[in-house]
Write a protein that holds these residues in place. Structure first.
Motif, PDB file in Angstrom:
ATOM      1  N   ILE A  69       0.870  -1.172   0.000  1.00 29.95           N
ATOM      2  CA  ILE A  69       0.000   0.000   0.000  1.00 29.95           C
ATOM      3  C   ILE A  69       0.911   1.227   0.000  1.00 29.95           C
ATOM      4  O   ILE A  69       1.625   1.475   0.974  1.00 29.95           O
ATOM      5  CB  ILE A  69      -0.905   0.044   1.250  1.00 29.95           C
ATOM      6  CG1 ILE A  69      -1.764  -1.208   1.365  1.00 29.95           C
ATOM      7  CG2 ILE A  69      -1.747   1.320   1.262  1.00 29.95           C
ATOM      8  CD1 ILE A  69      -2.804  -1.351   0.302  1.00 29.95           C
ATOM      9  N   VAL A  70       0.902   1.965  -1.099  1.00 28.81           N
ATOM     10  CA  VAL A  70       1.710   3.175  -1.216  1.00 28.81           C
ATOM     11  C   VAL A  70       0.732   4.340  -1.330  1.00 28.81           C
ATOM     12  O   VAL A  70      -0.038   4.402  -2.298  1.00 28.81           O
ATOM     13  CB  VAL A  70       2.634   3.121  -2.452  1.00 28.81           C
ATOM     14  CG1 VAL A  70       3.512   4.362  -2.517  1.00 28.81           C
ATOM     15  CG2 VAL A  70       3.478   1.847  -2.446  1.00 28.81           C
ATOM     16  N   GLU A  71       0.764   5.227  -0.335  1.00 26.08           N
ATOM     17  CA  GLU A  71      -0.175   6.344  -0.307  1.00 26.08           C
ATOM     18  C   GLU A  71       0.593   7.654  -0.375  1.00 26.08           C
ATOM     19  O   GLU A  71       1.656   7.794   0.218  1.00 26.08           O
ATOM     20  CB  GLU A  71      -0.991   6.286   0.995  1.00 26.08           C
ATOM     21  CG  GLU A  71      -2.129   7.274   1.033  1.00 26.08           C
ATOM     22  CD  GLU A  71      -1.847   8.469   1.919  1.00 26.08           C
ATOM     23  OE1 GLU A  71      -2.596   9.450   1.802  1.00 26.08           O
ATOM     24  OE2 GLU A  71      -0.889   8.437   2.708  1.00 26.08           O
ATOM     25  N   ASP A  72       0.058   8.572  -1.147  1.00 27.23           N
ATOM     26  CA  ASP A  72       0.643   9.903  -1.252  1.00 27.23           C
ATOM     27  C   ASP A  72      -0.497  10.907  -1.406  1.00 27.23           C
ATOM     28  O   ASP A  72      -1.218  10.874  -2.411  1.00 27.23           O
ATOM     29  CB  ASP A  72       1.603   9.982  -2.450  1.00 27.23           C
ATOM     30  CG  ASP A  72       2.340  11.309  -2.530  1.00 27.23           C
ATOM     31  OD1 ASP A  72       2.660  11.888  -1.474  1.00 27.23           O
ATOM     32  OD2 ASP A  72       2.587  11.776  -3.657  1.00 27.23           O
ATOM     33  N   ALA A  73      -0.686  11.744  -0.396  1.00 28.03           N
ATOM     34  CA  ALA A  73      -1.702  12.797  -0.424  1.00 28.03           C
ATOM     35  C   ALA A  73      -3.089  12.258  -0.761  1.00 28.03           C
ATOM     36  O   ALA A  73      -3.819  12.842  -1.564  1.00 28.03           O
ATOM     37  CB  ALA A  73      -1.289  13.905  -1.390  1.00 28.03           C
ATOM     38  N   PHE A  99       2.145  -4.723   3.079  1.00 24.70           N
ATOM     39  CA  PHE A  99       3.003  -3.715   3.681  1.00 24.70           C
ATOM     40  C   PHE A  99       2.478  -2.316   3.368  1.00 24.70           C
ATOM     41  O   PHE A  99       1.859  -2.104   2.331  1.00 24.70           O
ATOM     42  CB  PHE A  99       4.425  -3.813   3.105  1.00 24.70           C
ATOM     43  CG  PHE A  99       5.144  -5.081   3.475  1.00 24.70           C
ATOM     44  CD1 PHE A  99       5.925  -5.140   4.618  1.00 24.70           C
ATOM     45  CD2 PHE A  99       5.040  -6.210   2.685  1.00 24.70           C
ATOM     46  CE1 PHE A  99       6.592  -6.306   4.969  1.00 24.70           C
ATOM     47  CE2 PHE A  99       5.699  -7.384   3.028  1.00 24.70           C
ATOM     48  CZ  PHE A  99       6.483  -7.432   4.163  1.00 24.70           C
ATOM     49  N   ALA A 100       2.777  -1.376   4.243  1.00 20.86           N
ATOM     50  CA  ALA A 100       2.588   0.050   3.967  1.00 20.86           C
ATOM     51  C   ALA A 100       3.945   0.598   3.545  1.00 20.86           C
ATOM     52  O   ALA A 100       4.988   0.140   4.029  1.00 20.86           O
ATOM     53  CB  ALA A 100       2.087   0.782   5.206  1.00 20.86           C
ATOM     54  N   ALA A 101       3.926   1.571   2.635  1.00 20.51           N
ATOM     55  CA  ALA A 101       5.182   2.147   2.148  1.00 20.51           C
ATOM     56  C   ALA A 101       4.968   3.597   1.769  1.00 20.51           C
ATOM     57  O   ALA A 101       3.847   4.032   1.507  1.00 20.51           O
ATOM     58  CB  ALA A 101       5.685   1.364   0.943  1.00 20.51           C
ATOM     59  N   THR A 158      -7.665   7.641  -5.786  1.00 16.72           N
ATOM     60  CA  THR A 158      -8.194   7.805  -4.434  1.00 16.72           C
ATOM     61  C   THR A 158      -9.039   6.578  -4.096  1.00 16.72           C
ATOM     62  O   THR A 158      -9.428   5.801  -4.984  1.00 16.72           O
ATOM     63  CB  THR A 158      -9.073   9.055  -4.325  1.00 16.72           C
ATOM     64  OG1 THR A 158     -10.227   8.877  -5.162  1.00 16.72           O
ATOM     65  CG2 THR A 158      -8.310  10.323  -4.720  1.00 16.72           C
ATOM     66  N   ARG A 159      -9.356   6.433  -2.828  1.00 20.47           N
ATOM     67  CA  ARG A 159     -10.234   5.332  -2.428  1.00 20.47           C
ATOM     68  C   ARG A 159     -11.582   5.460  -3.139  1.00 20.47           C
ATOM     69  O   ARG A 159     -12.144   4.479  -3.603  1.00 20.47           O
ATOM     70  CB  ARG A 159     -10.430   5.321  -0.912  1.00 20.47           C
ATOM     71  CG  ARG A 159     -11.309   4.157  -0.454  1.00 20.47           C
ATOM     72  CD  ARG A 159     -11.661   4.235   1.029  1.00 20.47           C
ATOM     73  NE  ARG A 159     -12.407   3.079   1.436  1.00 20.47           N
ATOM     74  CZ  ARG A 159     -13.715   2.907   1.247  1.00 20.47           C
ATOM     75  NH1 ARG A 159     -14.426   3.856   0.624  1.00 20.47           N
ATOM     76  NH2 ARG A 159     -14.339   1.812   1.648  1.00 20.47           N
ATOM     77  N   GLU A 160     -12.086   6.681  -3.230  1.00 24.01           N
ATOM     78  CA  GLU A 160     -13.393   6.904  -3.857  1.00 24.01           C
ATOM     79  C   GLU A 160     -13.374   6.504  -5.335  1.00 24.01           C
ATOM     80  O   GLU A 160     -14.346   5.922  -5.835  1.00 24.01           O
ATOM     81  CB  GLU A 160     -13.812   8.366  -3.702  1.00 24.01           C
ATOM     82  CG  GLU A 160     -14.106   8.784  -2.267  1.00 24.01           C
ATOM     83  CD  GLU A 160     -12.847   8.922  -1.389  1.00 24.01           C
ATOM     84  OE1 GLU A 160     -11.749   9.193  -1.929  1.00 24.01           O
ATOM     85  OE2 GLU A 160     -12.969   8.733  -0.165  1.00 24.01           O
ATOM     86  N   ASP A 178      -7.911  -1.287   5.677  1.00 23.42           N
ATOM     87  CA  ASP A 178      -7.147  -1.582   6.888  1.00 23.42           C
ATOM     88  C   ASP A 178      -6.062  -0.526   7.104  1.00 23.42           C
ATOM     89  O   ASP A 178      -5.850  -0.057   8.219  1.00 23.42           O
ATOM     90  CB  ASP A 178      -6.529  -2.979   6.818  1.00 23.42           C
ATOM     91  CG  ASP A 178      -7.571  -4.072   7.031  1.00 23.42           C
ATOM     92  OD1 ASP A 178      -8.713  -3.766   7.421  1.00 23.42           O
ATOM     93  OD2 ASP A 178      -7.222  -5.243   6.805  1.00 23.42           O
ATOM     94  N   TYR A 179      -5.408  -0.135   6.018  1.00 23.21           N
ATOM     95  CA  TYR A 179      -4.399   0.929   6.097  1.00 23.21           C
ATOM     96  C   TYR A 179      -5.038   2.230   6.604  1.00 23.21           C
ATOM     97  O   TYR A 179      -4.512   2.880   7.513  1.00 23.21           O
ATOM     98  CB  TYR A 179      -3.761   1.136   4.719  1.00 23.21           C
ATOM     99  CG  TYR A 179      -2.881   2.345   4.628  1.00 23.21           C
ATOM    100  CD1 TYR A 179      -1.539   2.284   4.992  1.00 23.21           C
ATOM    101  CD2 TYR A 179      -3.380   3.569   4.173  1.00 23.21           C
ATOM    102  CE1 TYR A 179      -0.726   3.411   4.916  1.00 23.21           C
ATOM    103  CE2 TYR A 179      -2.569   4.690   4.091  1.00 23.21           C
ATOM    104  CZ  TYR A 179      -1.246   4.600   4.464  1.00 23.21           C
ATOM    105  OH  TYR A 179      -0.451   5.714   4.388  1.00 23.21           O
TER     106      TYR A 179
END
Length: 148
Positions: free
Chosen positions: A12-16, A86-88, A110-112, A132-133
Motif C-alpha cells: 500500500i503506497v499512499e501519497d496525499a 506492507f505500507a510504504a 483515491t479510495r473513492e 485496513d491501512y
C-alpha cells in the motif's frame, strides 16, 4: 489432494490521499491491484515487496509497516493465497524501468475512485487492504523475521 497455499506480498503506497495501484491484465480484462506478487526462492518478504513494487510500477519505495496478513481463496480457481501486505512511502519513480508483462501502467487513485469501479478490482483484497491501512492498521516491520 495436496494443499499448497501461495505466499504473496502486496504494498500500500499512499501519497496525499492517492494510492499507487497497478492496472494489469488478468483473465483477459484490465483490473486494478496493489503492486503485488509471489515470494521467490531465497527472498525475504521485505525484499519481495520492494522488488514487486519496482517491477510493476517503476517506483522505489520505503516500507514503513505491515498492515496485515490475509488468507484468501480465489473463487475463480480455488487457489489459496497468503498475502502479507506492507505500507510504504514513495521515494522516487524510475520512468525508464521496464514493467512486468501484463502490466498496463501504474495508476494513482483515491479510495473513492477505486470504490466507484468494483468490477475492475483484481479481488476484494484490493479495497480491504486499503481500508485496513486507512483504519490505522500498522505493525512494525520487525514482525517479519528472517533467518539469522
Amino acid at each position: 489432494m495436496r494443499f499448497t497455499p501461495h505466499v504473496t506480498v502486496a504494498t500500500i503506497v499512499e501519497d496525499a490521499g492517492r494510492f499507487l495501484l497497478v492496472e494489469e491484465l488478468a483473465d483477459g480484462r484490465a483490473v486494478f491491484n496493489q503492486p503485488a506478487g509471489h515470494l521467490e526462492a531465497d527472498e525475504s518478504l521485505i525484499q519481495a515487496a520492494l522488488r514487486e513494487t519496482l517491477e510493476e510500477t517503476g517506483w522505489e519505495v520505503e516500507l514503513t509497516a505491515v498492515t496485515g496478513i490475509y488468507l484468501y481463496t480465489a473463487p475463480s480457481n480455488g487457489v489459496t493465497y497468503q498475502r502479507v501486505c506492507f505500507a510504504a512511502r514513495p521515494l522516487r519513480q524510475r520512468p525508464d524501468h521496464p514493467l512486468d508483462d501484463g502490466i498496463i501502467a501504474p495508476r494513482w487513485l483515491t479510495r473513492e475512485e477505486l470504490v466507484a469501479q468494483p468490477e475492475r478490482w483484481r479481488s476484494e483484497m484490493v479495497l480491504r487492504c486499503i481500508d485496513d491501512y486507512l483504519a490505522g492498521e500498522r505493525f512494525p516491520l520487525s514482525l517479519i523475521r528472517t533467518p539469522a
